[in-house]
Design a protein around this motif. Structure first.
Motif, short mmCIF file in Angstrom:
data_model
loop_
_atom_site.label_atom_id
_atom_site.label_comp_id
_atom_site.label_asym_id
_atom_site.label_seq_id
_atom_site.Cartn_x
_atom_site.Cartn_y
_atom_site.Cartn_z
N LYS A 139 41.46 -17.61 -46.78
CA LYS A 139 40.54 -18.89 -46.93
C LYS A 139 39.04 -18.96 -47.14
N ARG A 140 38.60 -17.78 -47.21
CA ARG A 140 37.21 -17.93 -47.36
C ARG A 140 36.85 -16.19 -48.01
N ALA A 141 36.73 -16.27 -49.61
CA ALA A 141 36.38 -15.14 -50.18
C ALA A 141 35.20 -14.80 -50.10
N GLY A 142 35.09 -13.15 -49.95
CA GLY A 142 33.78 -12.81 -49.95
C GLY A 142 33.65 -11.56 -48.96
N THR A 143 33.16 -10.35 -49.13
CA THR A 143 33.16 -9.36 -48.09
C THR A 143 32.44 -9.72 -46.77
N GLU A 144 33.30 -9.64 -45.76
CA GLU A 144 32.49 -10.11 -44.49
C GLU A 144 31.42 -9.46 -44.02
N ASN A 145 30.37 -10.30 -43.69
CA ASN A 145 29.29 -9.77 -43.16
C ASN A 145 29.10 -9.26 -41.70
N VAL A 189 24.77 -16.80 -40.77
CA VAL A 189 26.33 -16.39 -40.22
C VAL A 189 26.80 -17.76 -39.47
N GLY A 190 27.96 -18.13 -39.71
CA GLY A 190 28.64 -19.22 -39.11
C GLY A 190 30.09 -18.97 -39.00
N ALA A 191 30.72 -20.06 -38.42
CA ALA A 191 32.25 -20.19 -38.19
C ALA A 191 32.61 -21.34 -38.25
N VAL A 192 33.85 -21.44 -38.67
CA VAL A 192 34.88 -22.83 -38.53
C VAL A 192 36.06 -22.66 -37.79
N TYR A 193 36.30 -23.39 -36.86
CA TYR A 193 37.50 -23.54 -36.32
C TYR A 193 38.41 -24.52 -36.82
N ILE A 194 39.77 -24.12 -37.47
CA ILE A 194 40.58 -25.26 -38.02
C ILE A 194 41.83 -24.89 -37.41
N LYS A 195 42.39 -25.97 -36.71
CA LYS A 195 43.65 -25.75 -35.82
C LYS A 195 44.75 -25.36 -36.78
N GLU A 196 45.39 -24.29 -36.22
CA GLU A 196 46.91 -23.93 -36.72
C GLU A 196 47.49 -25.11 -37.18
N GLY A 197 48.15 -25.25 -38.48
CA GLY A 197 49.24 -26.21 -38.87
C GLY A 197 48.34 -26.89 -39.68
N ILE A 198 47.13 -27.02 -39.77
CA ILE A 198 46.23 -28.16 -40.62
C ILE A 198 46.10 -27.53 -41.77
N ASP A 199 46.55 -28.43 -42.91
CA ASP A 199 46.36 -27.60 -44.27
C ASP A 199 44.81 -27.81 -44.76
N PHE A 200 44.36 -26.79 -45.26
CA PHE A 200 43.20 -26.81 -45.96
C PHE A 200 42.77 -25.90 -46.86
N GLU A 201 42.32 -26.21 -48.25
CA GLU A 201 42.23 -25.30 -49.50
C GLU A 201 41.06 -24.59 -49.07
N LYS A 202 40.83 -23.29 -49.76
CA LYS A 202 39.80 -22.61 -50.01
C LYS A 202 38.97 -23.05 -51.10
N ILE A 203 37.65 -23.28 -50.71
CA ILE A 203 36.50 -23.74 -51.79
C ILE A 203 35.93 -22.74 -52.52
N GLN A 204 36.07 -21.47 -52.11
CA GLN A 204 35.38 -20.40 -52.70
C GLN A 204 36.43 -19.52 -53.34
N ASP A 205 36.46 -19.08 -54.56
CA ASP A 205 37.61 -18.04 -55.02
C ASP A 205 36.95 -16.56 -55.18
N GLY A 206 37.97 -15.90 -54.85
CA GLY A 206 37.60 -14.24 -54.83
C GLY A 206 38.80 -13.64 -54.19
N GLY A 207 38.24 -12.63 -53.34
CA GLY A 207 39.29 -11.87 -52.64
C GLY A 207 40.12 -12.54 -51.56
N HIS A 208 40.64 -11.75 -50.71
CA HIS A 208 41.79 -12.65 -49.85
C HIS A 208 41.13 -12.50 -48.31
N GLN A 209 39.72 -12.00 -48.09
CA GLN A 209 39.38 -12.10 -47.01
C GLN A 209 39.52 -13.35 -46.04
#
Ligand code: PLP
Length: 380
Positions: free
Chosen positions: A233-239, A209-229
């Motif tokens: 920005k990060r598809a997959g049922t939350e652990n 289990v991990g986390a990433v902080y990304i400042k509000e307003g910074i554009d980033f694309e999701k890299i894993q497709d799937g649900g809207h979790q």
């Protein structure tokens, strides 16, 4: 045989209070955080409490925290995500030669996809060359990614200076803080950090289990497709259980930060002083002062670290030759090579990383064991 564990840089045990907090989410509170009924809603509530705890620890806003499966994924999501979303602005990224493979290999993949990457040199203590950093910035530079503290030699980078260089040029600044979280107080706003990755198993939460902080307003694309979790920005049922654990662990470690930091610093300094006194040929790697409180890294000339680890293991001592992720690799560590160590020294390197349950007596036992083993392995 008593096990003495000095490899907290590889992973930490799960602490009792963290385990207790997470257990109900396996059997009783097992709802999917996306479900509408009360079981789902209580899982969602737990998820959001964990998000607030992580945000509080970092001085961030909860909506700036995204949960992932590990530190490696966090680095991938931040670096690839930011690179893809900003490629219209430029294709150049700056990082250092001593990053963890989760950053180095991510950058190498981006190079294959048309990005260009500058890998900064470090000096003999592992500090990035700030002049080279300034000189490497181009109009096309979109991202600077420099680790907070090195996983092998423990050197802590001048993160605020690096962030301010990035800021002046309008470049996004990401830091891999996997080894730093829990060991160093970090305020992302004060330090002008735009993006930061962390991993639960380095501060007494479980692996995976991990986390990433990304400042509000910074554009980033999701890299894993799937649900809207995770705000899409990060598809997959939350652990949920492990995220709860991560939230508890980060809150708990920072509640006792001063005490914990002092304890680790004392163990480390005692160990360094003892090794230097009893094994004077040993060479300390990394900066003497600006290093992780629990990290000590020594090279023993003419000693094979694999044999040393084996002999230590016979005494119940767990330590590491480099980082856990480079185990099995024949080549000397890229970090040790980058700080200019000879092959002889690089192959004789022992990393010890102390943790909350270690005692002075444990460290004395380690030193005593080394004073017996190291001379017997020299030139063997
Ligand atoms: N970055 C650094 C500096 C690390 O030390 C590690 C793990 O040791 C990672 C990233 C990867 O973290 P994880 O094991 O959670 O994927």
């Amino acid at each position: 045989m008593k096990i003495r564990y000095f490899d907290h840089g590889a992973t930490t045990p799960v602490s009792r209070e963290v385990l207790e907090e997470m257990l109900p989410y396996f059997e009783l509170q097992y709802g999917n955080a996306s479900s509408m009924y009360s079981l789902g809603r209580s899982a969602k509530k737990a998820l959001e409490q964990a998000r607030r705890r992580v945000a509080n620890a970092l001085g961030a806003k909860p909506k700036e925290i995204y949960f992932t499966s590990c530190g490696s994924e966090s680095n991938n999501l931040a670096i690839k995500g930011i690179a893809y979303a900003n490629k219209e602005k430029g294709n150049h990224i700056i990082t250092s030669k001593i990053e963890h493979p989760a950053v180095l290999h991510t950058c190498q993949r981006l190079e294959k996809q048309g990005f260009s990457v500058t890998y900064l040199n470090v000096d003999q203590n592992g500090f990035v060359d700030l002049e080279q950093l300034k000189n490497s910035i181009k109009p096309t530079t979109i991202l600077i990614s420099i680790m907070f503290a090195n996983n092998e030699i423990g050197t802590i980078q001048p993160i605020e200076q690096i962030a301010s260089i990035a800021k002046k040029s309008g470049i996004i600044f990401h830091t891999d803080a996997v080894q730093a979280i829990g060991n160093i107080k970090i305020d992302v706003k004060q330090m002008q950090i735009d993006s930061l990755s962390l991993s639960g198993h380095k501060f007494y939460a479980p692996k995976g289990v991990g986390a990433v902080y990304i400042k509000e307003g910074i554009d980033f694309e999701k890299i894993q497709d799937g649900g809207h979790q995770e705000n899409d920005k990060r598809a997959g049922t939350e652990n949920v259980a492990q995220i709860v654990a991560l939230g508890k662990a980060i809150e708990h470690i920072y509640e006792q930060y001063d005490e914990y930091n002092q304890k680790l610093t004392n163990l480390r300094d005692f160990y360094i002083q003892q090794v230097e006194e009893k094994l004077p040929k040993a060479k300390l790697n990394g900066d003497r002062k600006k290093r992780l409180p629990g990290n000590a890294n020594f090279s023993f000339p003419d000693v094979n670290a694999q044999e040393l680890l084996f002999a230590l293991d016979q005494k119940g001592i767990c330590a590491s030759a480099g980082s856990a992720c480079s185990t099995g690799s024949e080549a000397p560590s890229h970090v040790l090579t980058s700080i200019g160590l000879s092959k002889n020294l690089a192959y004789g390197t022992l990393r010890t990383t102390f943790g909350k349950d270690n005692t002075m007596e444990d460290v004395a036992f380690l030193v005593e064991s080394l004073t017996q083993i190291v001379p017997s392995l020299e030139n063997k």
